[in-house]
Enzyme design. Structure first.
Site, PDB file in Angstrom:
ATOM      1  N   ASN A   1       8.459  -0.245   7.569  1.00 28.79           N
ATOM      2  CA  ASN A   1       7.816   0.868   8.269  1.00 28.79           C
ATOM      3  C   ASN A   1       6.683   0.402   9.171  1.00 28.79           C
ATOM      4  O   ASN A   1       6.665   0.684  10.375  1.00 28.79           O
ATOM      5  CB  ASN A   1       7.299   1.880   7.237  1.00 28.79           C
TER       6      ASN A   1
ATOM      7  N   TYR B   1       4.068  -5.937   0.514  1.00 29.97           N
ATOM      8  CA  TYR B   1       4.576  -4.591   0.196  1.00 29.97           C
ATOM      9  C   TYR B   1       5.137  -3.904   1.459  1.00 29.97           C
ATOM     10  O   TYR B   1       4.763  -2.785   1.788  1.00 29.97           O
ATOM     11  CB  TYR B   1       3.483  -3.696  -0.395  1.00 29.97           C
TER      12      TYR B   1
ATOM     13  N   GLN C   1       7.783   7.257   3.514  1.00 34.92           N
ATOM     14  CA  GLN C   1       6.584   8.056   3.734  1.00 34.92           C
ATOM     15  C   GLN C   1       6.975   9.534   3.735  1.00 34.92           C
ATOM     16  O   GLN C   1       7.865   9.936   4.485  1.00 34.92           O
ATOM     17  CB  GLN C   1       5.936   7.679   5.063  1.00 34.92           C
TER      18      GLN C   1
ATOM     19  N   ASP D   1      -0.439  -2.667   1.759  1.00 35.77           N
ATOM     20  CA  ASP D   1      -0.280  -1.243   1.428  1.00 35.77           C
ATOM     21  C   ASP D   1       0.152  -1.198  -0.032  1.00 35.77           C
ATOM     22  O   ASP D   1       1.307  -0.934  -0.344  1.00 35.77           O
ATOM     23  CB  ASP D   1       0.770  -0.611   2.352  1.00 35.77           C
TER      24      ASP D   1
ATOM     25  N   GLU E   1      -5.060   9.603   1.269  1.00 40.31           N
ATOM     26  CA  GLU E   1      -4.494   8.380   1.847  1.00 40.31           C
ATOM     27  C   GLU E   1      -5.499   7.868   2.868  1.00 40.31           C
ATOM     28  O   GLU E   1      -5.994   8.640   3.696  1.00 40.31           O
ATOM     29  CB  GLU E   1      -3.160   8.687   2.524  1.00 40.31           C
TER      30      GLU E   1
ATOM     31  N   CYS F   1      -3.363   4.336  -1.100  1.00 37.77           N
ATOM     32  CA  CYS F   1      -3.000   5.666  -1.601  1.00 37.77           C
ATOM     33  C   CYS F   1      -3.904   6.087  -2.751  1.00 37.77           C
ATOM     34  O   CYS F   1      -3.683   7.133  -3.365  1.00 37.77           O
ATOM     35  CB  CYS F   1      -1.536   5.676  -2.035  1.00 37.77           C
TER      36      CYS F   1
ATOM     37  N   GLU G   1       8.726  -8.087   0.322  1.00 33.52           N
ATOM     38  CA  GLU G   1       9.099  -6.853  -0.382  1.00 33.52           C
ATOM     39  C   GLU G   1      10.011  -7.244  -1.533  1.00 33.52           C
ATOM     40  O   GLU G   1      10.865  -8.121  -1.399  1.00 33.52           O
ATOM     41  CB  GLU G   1       9.802  -5.877   0.557  1.00 33.52           C
TER      42      GLU G   1
END
Length: 373
Positions: free
Chosen positions: A230, A225, A197, A306, A365, A331, A246
């Site tokens: 995070n 994802y 990020q 995400d 975002e 995003c 992931e």
């Protein structure tokens, strides 16, 4: 200085206009979500200066001197960048010191075409130097001396050299970030040239908002994802178990490290894409990577996504629709709206938010918390 280079540092950010720019983004996102009867947005504004923890610059060589440069996407004009006001103060300090230290050093500057910076709120920084030449033992020797000098300036720095099919990390290729999230310090390994990020303080606000949406949750969480963990690490304490996917190996390795460092015992990471996991869940394909993973041990009634700018593919979108609660960080508000055309048939937007990760741009975002109707 070469006349074809315009000094970017003579330009100032429109700081006084920031409240109006944020209000415009808020109005735009509100309008996009209006057809779905969305509640009022939670709006999280950024700090107007030094908010970005990553920066990448091309290197311009000029008669023995060298500069950081950027290109205008439309005009292709080159801009000399001595200071970069949106980047962290740590990056700005390093930019000045680094070029002064390598200037005149043939081994460190010859064929150097790009420098990437990855900084943290915790005070660490990684500097990646990219070359159009093989990196030799002599380069390593000079780079080690450079790292010693940078350390002498007070930098907690990792130095990495990259060339075609070659990567040399003098110590390691990552930094460790420490984020204070809801009163708890979370540790995240962040690898250079991997996604992180970019706006650290905004990331904290995103994590705390996601935690507030999922507070008092029952059952388990599935995350697609997940990157370096995070969100999943921050959300783990809100659920009985968390299963996350992931595809990038470096991100999975970082996630496993972060799980251990944060003492998370209810989070499992699977290395596979969201599309592959959807195929596995639908019985379309069997995957060796899922051997030993008891999917039946999970009672996932909440899903977190995400996705990249393209949004969710149709198969994953249909799979996501089967969960009671959906936390969606986006995003790209336009692909979010496309996905909401389907999701709104079965779910309502309980909460929504705007996170201004990228001030002074049109980029938005956003986050939506959806609950089955």
């Amino acid at each position: 200085m070469n006349a074809s280079l315009i000094p970017l540092n003579t330009m100032t950010l429109p700081i006084s206009q920031y409240p109006d720019l944020l209000a415009k983004k808020t109005a735009n996102l509100t309008a996009l979500l209006a057809p779905f009867s969305a509640p009022e947005l939670d709006v999280f504004g950024s700090e107007p200066l030094h908010f970005r923890l990553r920066a990448e610059f091309r290197v311009w060589h000029d008669d023995g001197d060298l500069y950081h440069i950027m290109f205008d996407k439309e005009s292709k004009q080159r801009y000399r960048v001595d200071q970069f006001p949106i980047a962290s103060q740590l990056i700005n300090r390093m930019m000045t010191v680094l070029l002064a230290e390598i200037k005149g050093n043939e081994l460190l500057t010859r064929k150097l075409f790009q420098i990437d910076y990855l900084s943290t709120l915790s005070g660490q920084i990684a500097v990646s130097m990219l070359y159009h030449k093989p990196l030799t033992d002599d380069w390593v020797a000079q780079a080690n001396l450079l790292k010693q000098r940078l350390t002498g300036y007070g930098f907690d720095v990792q130095l990495i050299g990259r060339a075609t099919k070659q990567k040399i990390a003098l110590d390691c290729d990552y930094v460790e970030e420490k984020l204070a999230v809801d009163g708890r310090e979370l540790i995240y390994r962040q690898v250079e040239n991997s996604f992180t990020q970019p706006n650290g303080k905004m990331n904290i606000k995103m994590l705390e908002w996601a935690r507030s949406c999922t507070a008092n949750s029952e059952g388990d969480l599935l995350e697609l994802y997940c990157g370096n963990g995070n969100f999943s690490i921050a959300l783990a304490s809100n659920f009985r178990k968390v299963l996350a996917t992931e595809i990038a190996k470096s991100s999975v390795d970082s996630a496993q490290y972060n799980i251990e460092q944060n003492g998370i015992e209810n989070l499992q990471i699977i290395r596979m894409s969201a599309e592959e996991f959807t195929q596995a869940m639908n019985g379309v394909r069997e995957f060796y990577r899922l051997r030993g993973v008891d999917l039946k041990a999970y009672d996932c009634n909440t899903i977190f996504v995400d996705p990249p700018r393209a949004g969710l593919d149709d198969e994953t979108l249909n799979m996501v629709q089967g969960y009671e609660r959906i936390l969606y960080i986006s995003c790209n508000p336009h692909t979010l709206v496309d996905n909401l055309q389907t999701l709104s048939q079965t779910h309502r937007i309980e909460r929504c938010a705007l996170f201004d990760q990228f001030p002074y741009t049109d980029h938005i975002e956003s986050g939506v918390w959806l609950v089955r109707k």
